[in-house]
Write a protein that holds these residues in place. Structure first.
Motif, mmCIF file in Angstrom:
data_model
loop_
_atom_site.group_PDB
_atom_site.id
_atom_site.type_symbol
_atom_site.label_atom_id
_atom_site.label_comp_id
_atom_site.label_asym_id
_atom_site.label_seq_id
_atom_site.Cartn_x
_atom_site.Cartn_y
_atom_site.Cartn_z
ATOM 1 N N THR A 1 41.855 29.738 35.015
ATOM 2 C CA THR A 1 43.257 30.160 35.109
ATOM 3 C C THR A 1 43.816 30.743 33.818
ATOM 4 O OG1 THR A 1 44.022 27.923 34.558
ATOM 5 C CG2 THR A 1 43.734 28.451 36.896
ATOM 6 N N ALA A 2 43.041 30.710 32.735
ATOM 7 C CA ALA A 2 43.591 31.151 31.450
ATOM 8 C C ALA A 2 43.825 32.657 31.416
ATOM 9 C CB ALA A 2 42.660 30.738 30.308
ATOM 10 N N TYR A 3 42.917 33.424 32.006
ATOM 11 C CA TYR A 3 42.990 34.875 31.931
ATOM 12 C C TYR A 3 42.880 35.496 33.321
ATOM 13 C CZ TYR A 3 41.654 33.801 27.111
ATOM 14 O OH TYR A 3 41.585 33.272 25.853
ATOM 15 N N TRP A 4 43.640 36.565 33.516
ATOM 16 C CA TRP A 4 43.474 37.375 34.713
ATOM 17 C C TRP A 4 42.081 38.001 34.687
ATOM 18 C CZ3 TRP A 4 42.997 42.860 34.385
ATOM 19 C CH2 TRP A 4 42.900 43.507 35.626
ATOM 20 N N ASP A 5 41.438 38.056 35.848
ATOM 21 C CA ASP A 5 40.075 38.561 35.948
ATOM 22 C C ASP A 5 40.062 39.722 36.935
ATOM 23 O OD1 ASP A 5 37.358 38.803 35.692
ATOM 24 O OD2 ASP A 5 36.870 37.125 37.010
ATOM 25 N N SER A 6 39.763 40.921 36.453
ATOM 26 C CA SER A 6 39.786 42.108 37.296
ATOM 27 C C SER A 6 38.678 42.081 38.341
ATOM 28 C CB SER A 6 39.636 43.370 36.430
ATOM 29 O OG SER A 6 39.458 44.515 37.240
ATOM 30 N N ALA A 7 39.015 42.548 39.539
ATOM 31 C CA ALA A 7 38.013 42.711 40.583
ATOM 32 C C ALA A 7 37.354 44.078 40.527
ATOM 33 C CB ALA A 7 38.664 42.509 41.953
ATOM 34 N N LEU A 8 37.823 44.942 39.616
ATOM 35 C CA LEU A 8 37.377 46.332 39.611
ATOM 36 C C LEU A 8 36.808 46.791 38.266
ATOM 37 C CD1 LEU A 8 37.398 48.613 41.733
ATOM 38 C CD2 LEU A 8 39.562 49.381 40.757
ATOM 39 N N ASN A 9 37.303 46.235 37.181
ATOM 40 C CA ASN A 9 36.856 46.680 35.855
ATOM 41 C C ASN A 9 35.382 46.365 35.614
ATOM 42 O OD1 ASN A 9 39.445 47.503 35.352
ATOM 43 N ND2 ASN A 9 39.934 45.874 33.914
ATOM 44 N N ASP A 10 34.764 47.139 34.730
ATOM 45 C CA ASP A 10 33.424 46.834 34.248
ATOM 46 C C ASP A 10 33.543 46.509 32.768
ATOM 47 O OD1 ASP A 10 30.780 47.059 33.089
ATOM 48 O OD2 ASP A 10 30.157 48.021 34.955
ATOM 49 N N ASP A 11 33.387 45.243 32.417
ATOM 50 C CA ASP A 11 33.538 44.786 31.039
ATOM 51 C C ASP A 11 32.200 44.399 30.417
ATOM 52 O OD1 ASP A 11 36.394 45.017 31.107
ATOM 53 O OD2 ASP A 11 36.457 43.180 32.287
ATOM 54 N N GLN A 12 31.126 44.862 31.012
ATOM 55 C CA GLN A 12 29.796 44.536 30.498
ATOM 56 C C GLN A 12 29.467 45.381 29.269
ATOM 57 O OE1 GLN A 12 26.965 43.691 34.107
ATOM 58 N NE2 GLN A 12 28.153 45.532 34.571
ATOM 59 N N PRO A 13 28.420 45.009 28.525
ATOM 60 C CA PRO A 13 27.973 45.858 27.416
ATOM 61 C C PRO A 13 27.559 47.241 27.914
ATOM 62 C CG PRO A 13 26.972 43.683 27.284
ATOM 63 C CD PRO A 13 27.667 43.748 28.605
ATOM 64 N N PHE A 14 27.637 48.216 27.034
ATOM 65 C CA PHE A 14 27.329 49.605 27.392
ATOM 66 C C PHE A 14 25.937 49.729 27.999
ATOM 67 C CE2 PHE A 14 25.661 53.825 26.524
ATOM 68 C CZ PHE A 14 26.707 54.655 26.934
ATOM 69 N N GLU A 15 24.951 49.070 27.405
ATOM 70 C CA GLU A 15 23.585 49.196 27.876
ATOM 71 C C GLU A 15 23.446 48.666 29.302
ATOM 72 O OE1 GLU A 15 23.790 49.347 23.582
ATOM 73 O OE2 GLU A 15 24.524 47.842 25.029
ATOM 74 N N THR A 16 24.106 47.554 29.600
ATOM 75 C CA THR A 16 24.051 46.992 30.955
ATOM 76 C C THR A 16 24.704 47.939 31.944
ATOM 77 O OG1 THR A 16 24.194 44.776 29.988
ATOM 78 C CG2 THR A 16 24.606 44.974 32.346
ATOM 79 N N TRP A 17 25.848 48.483 31.548
ATOM 80 C CA TRP A 17 26.558 49.439 32.406
ATOM 81 C C TRP A 17 25.674 50.646 32.717
ATOM 82 C CZ3 TRP A 17 28.661 54.343 30.703
ATOM 83 C CH2 TRP A 17 29.470 54.981 31.662
ATOM 84 N N MET A 18 24.977 51.168 31.695
ATOM 85 C CA MET A 18 24.101 52.322 31.904
ATOM 86 C C MET A 18 22.927 51.956 32.804
ATOM 87 S SD MET A 18 25.151 55.137 30.599
ATOM 88 C CE MET A 18 23.639 56.089 30.567
ATOM 89 N N ASP A 19 22.350 50.778 32.596
ATOM 90 C CA ASP A 19 21.227 50.340 33.418
ATOM 91 C C ASP A 19 21.619 50.231 34.890
ATOM 92 O OD1 ASP A 19 19.601 50.238 31.228
ATOM 93 O OD2 ASP A 19 19.786 48.061 30.940
ATOM 94 N N GLN A 20 22.879 49.946 35.144
ATOM 95 C CA GLN A 20 23.362 49.789 36.521
ATOM 96 C C GLN A 20 23.898 51.096 37.104
ATOM 97 O OE1 GLN A 20 26.154 46.532 36.345
ATOM 98 N NE2 GLN A 20 24.533 45.000 36.086
ATOM 99 N N GLY A 21 23.671 52.197 36.418
ATOM 100 C CA GLY A 21 24.029 53.493 36.973
ATOM 101 C C GLY A 21 25.185 54.194 36.309
ATOM 102 N N GLY A 22 25.843 53.568 35.334
ATOM 103 C CA GLY A 22 26.959 54.193 34.634
ATOM 104 C C GLY A 22 28.102 54.593 35.574
#
Length: 523
Positions: free
Chosen positions: A455-476
Motif C-alpha cells: 500500500t505504500a506506493y501506487w503500482d502502474s498496470a501499464l508502465n514498464d519500469d524494468q532495466p533497459f536490457e530487460t525491456w529490450m530482451d522482451q521486445g522493446g
C-alpha cells in the motif's frame, strides 16, 4: 565479515522479498479503490479576493449590460421574466434577457452544493460536490482510433466496447455519456442504444441524451424502468451535459432539455465551450468572466423550474493557435483558468465540472500525455468535482482512442494516490523501520516494510519500469503498444454486470416501440 551475524538479516530479506513477490500483483492497488475520491489534499487558490471579485463583477456586467440571447423557448423566457429578468424581444423566436447584478446568485441559492447520483449497483453510487471528485470517460467524439485500424467513424460496437472498458477500470467512477458517436445508428434513434449500453454493460452512474427534449425524456423514462418510477421521482439517477452556444446564447434545444431534466429532479451540467479569440476573449480573465456568466444563467433555469434540482457549474476553456485558427488543448493558460473556476464555484457553493485529459495529439504519444497531464492536474488542483474527459480524449476531442483510454485510466489510478494525500502518524513516520536493524542495514525485511509494501506506493498496470536490457530482451515495447495489448485483454475478459431479466426485457421493449414509432433520421 561476521557471516553468522549477517545470516539472520539475509534470511529475513529473502523471506520478505519472497512474501512480497507472492502477494503483490502489478497494478492492483486494492487499497485505493473507491466509488469516488474524497479529496485528501487542499485546493490551490490562485487568485486573491480582490481579483475574484473583479471577475464576478465583470460577469455581472456582461449579464446586465449585454445579456443572454435566448432562442425558440418562450417558456424558458417566461420563467426568467417572472423571476425579474429584463426581457427584450429580438424576433418572433429570439429574446435578449438581462439580469441585474446578484440576481442569478440569489436564484442559485436553492441549488445543492453537493448531491448524490445513484448507480444501479449501490456500491458505485457517487457524490458530486464538496470534497468529492468523480472521473468519467471522454465525451462526444465522432471518430474512434486504435493502432490496428487507424482513425474511423465510431459505431455502436465501438460505443459498447468503450462502455465495457470504462466499467472494467477501477479508476473511473462513472460510465459517462456519448463516449463516441455511433454513426451506424440513425441520429434520431441512437440515443436509445447509447443509454441502453450504459445500463446493460455498466452498473455505474451515467449521462443521458441532450440532443433533443424528447430524447432527454426518453433517457429519463428508461431510468424509470431501470430504477423504478418512485425511486427516480425522489432521487438523482441521471445527468445531462448541456452546452451554451457561445458567445452568450442559449438555444431552445438546450433550454428545453435543461427543463426536462430539472422537472424530473435530475441533474444537469452547464458548460460554455470557450475558444479564446473566437467565441470568448483570448485573455484568460475575460474568458473566465464570460464562462461564469454563461454557466450561471444556464444553471439558474434549473432552479426556476424546480428549486433544489442539482446543477453543476462548468467551464471548458480552450486556447487557439492564432497563426492557424486551430484549437489547442492541454496548454497552460486554460489550466490556470480552471484553477480560477474552482475558486468561483466554491464561492457560489456549486459543484464544478472542468478540464480533463485534453490533447490535440493525433496519436497516444508523448505530446498526448504531456498535454493531458497539464490539463488534468488543473482540474485536480482546482477542486473539480466531476471530471468528464478523464479517459480517451485525443485529436482535439475529434477522436476517442482505445490506447489512450487505458493510458489515461492508469494515470487516473495514480491520481487516486495523489489525491489521498500524506498520512502522518506514529506508524507512517517509520521510526521503527530504521530502528529495527540500525544504521547501515537495508529495510527490505523489516516489519514496517512487510506491513506496508502493498500500500505504500501506487503500482502502474501499464508502465514498464524494468532495466533497459530487460525491456529490450522482451521486445522493446513502447507505452502505446502496451496499451494496445491491454485494452484487448480487458475486452477479452470482460463480463457484463448482472441485470434482472425482466428489467432488461422491459428496456428492450421500450427501445423497440420507440424505434418503430418513427422513420430513420440521419440528420
Amino acid at each position: 565479515m561476521d557471516t553468522l551475524k549477517d545470516a539472520p538479516a539475509a534470511r529475513r530479506t529473502r523471506r520478505g522479498r519472497s512474501q512480497m513477490t507472492r502477494s503483490a500483483e502489478p497494478g492492483q492497488n486494492l487499497h485505493l479503490r473507491v466509488p469516488f475520491i474524497t479529496r485528501g489534499i487542499p485546493t490551490y487558490d490562485l487568485l486573491g479576493d480582490e481579483a475574484l471579485t473583479r471577475i464576478e463583477a465583470t460577469a455581472d456586467r456582461i449579464l446586465a449590460e449585454i445579456g443572454i440571447e435566448m432562442r425558440e423557448d418562450p417558456e424558458a423566457v417566461r420563467l426568467y421574466r417572472e423571476a425579474g429578468a429584463d426581457v427584450t424581444e429580438i424576433s418572433a423566436e429570439a429574446w435578449n434577457v438581462r439580469f441585474e447584478p446578484g440576481m442569478l446568485r440569489e436564484i442559485l441559492r436553492t441549488a445543492p452544493g453537493r448531491f448524490t447520483q445513484h448507480a444501479r449497483n449501490p456500491a458505485n453510487t457517487v457524490e458530486i460536490g464538496g470534497d468529492a471528485t468523480v472521473f468519467a470517460p471522454s465525451y462526444g467524439s465522432p471518430f474512434v482510433m486504435d493502432l490496428d485500424n487507424g482513425r474511423r467513424y465510431g459505431t455502436i460496437a465501438d460505443f459498447e466496447n468503450l462502455v465495457k472498458l470504462a466499467q472494467s477500470s477501477p479508476w473511473l467512477h462513472h460510465s459517462g455519456g456519448t463516449i463516441c458517436e455511433p454513426t451506424d445508428v440513425p441520429v434520431n434513434k441512437r440515443h436509445l442504444d447509447m443509454v441502453y449500453a450504459h445500463m446493460r454493460y455498466s452498473d455505474r452512474a451515467f449521462l443521458g441524451s441532450i440532443t433533443a427534449p424528447e430524447r432527454a425524456a426518453d433517457s429519463i423514462d428508461m431510468c424509470r424502468i431501470l430504477f423504478g418510477a418512485d425511486f427516480v421521482d425522489e432521487n438523482c439517477v441521471i445527468m445531462g451535459n448541456f452546452n451554451t452556444t457561445s458567445p452568450l446564447v442559449l438555444d431552445g434545444v438546450t433550454t428545453q432539455g435543461i427543463r426536462t431534466y430539472a422537472e424530473a429532479g435530475q441533474a444537469s451540467i452547464h458548460l460554455p465551450f470557450l475558444l479564446g479569440g473566437a467565441v470568448s476573449p483570448l485573455t484568460m480573465a475575460g474568458s473566465v468572466a464570460q464562462c461564469l456568466a454563461e454557466s450561471m444563467s444556464s444553471c439558474a433555469l434549473t432552479q426556476l423550474v424546480r428549486p433544489g434540482a442539482p446543477a453543476v457549474l462548468a467551464g471548458f476553456l480552450s486556447s487557439m493557435s492564432l497563426r492557424t485558427g486551430s484549437p489547442t488543448f492541454g496548454t497552460p493558460e486554460p489550466a490556470l483558468g480552471s484553477l480560477v473556476m474552482g475558486q468561483l464555484a466554491r464561492r457560489l457553493n456549486l459543484p464544478l465540472r472542468c478540464a480533463g485529459n485534453f490533447s490535440t495529439s493525433k496519436q497516444p504519444d508523448g505530446q498526448a500525455m504531456q498535454q493531458s497531464m497539464m490539463s488534468m492536474m488543473s482540474a485536480i488542483q482546482g477542486g473539480a468535482n466531476f471530471i468528464l474527459h478523464s479517459a480517451g480524449f485525443l485529436d482535439g476531442l475529434l477522436s476517442m482512442s482505445y490506447e489512450k483510454f487505458v493510458m489515461d485510466c492508469d494515470m487516473a489510478g495514480a491520481l487516486h494516490a495523489y489525491m489521498k494525500g500524506v498520512e502522518v502518524s506514529d506508524d507512517t513516520l517509520g521510526f521503527d523501520a530504521l530502528a529495527q536493524n540500525g544504521p547501515g542495514e537495508h529495510l527490505f525485511g523489516t516489519d514496517h516494510t512487510l506491513r506496508h509494501y502493498q500500500t505504500a506506493y501506487w503500482d502502474s498496470a501499464l508502465n514498464d519500469d524494468q532495466p533497459f536490457e530487460t525491456w529490450m530482451d522482451q521486445g522493446g515495447i513502447d507505452s502505446a503498444q502496451r496499451a494496445n495489448r491491454r485494452w484487448k485483454e480487458i475486452l477479452n475478459t470482460y463480463e457484463a454486470p448482472p441485470m434482472d431479466e425482466a428489467t432488461d426485457e422491459a428496456l428492450r421493449d421500450y427501445i423497440a416501440i420507440k424505434k418503430a414509432s418513427m422513420p430513420d433520421g440521419w440528420y
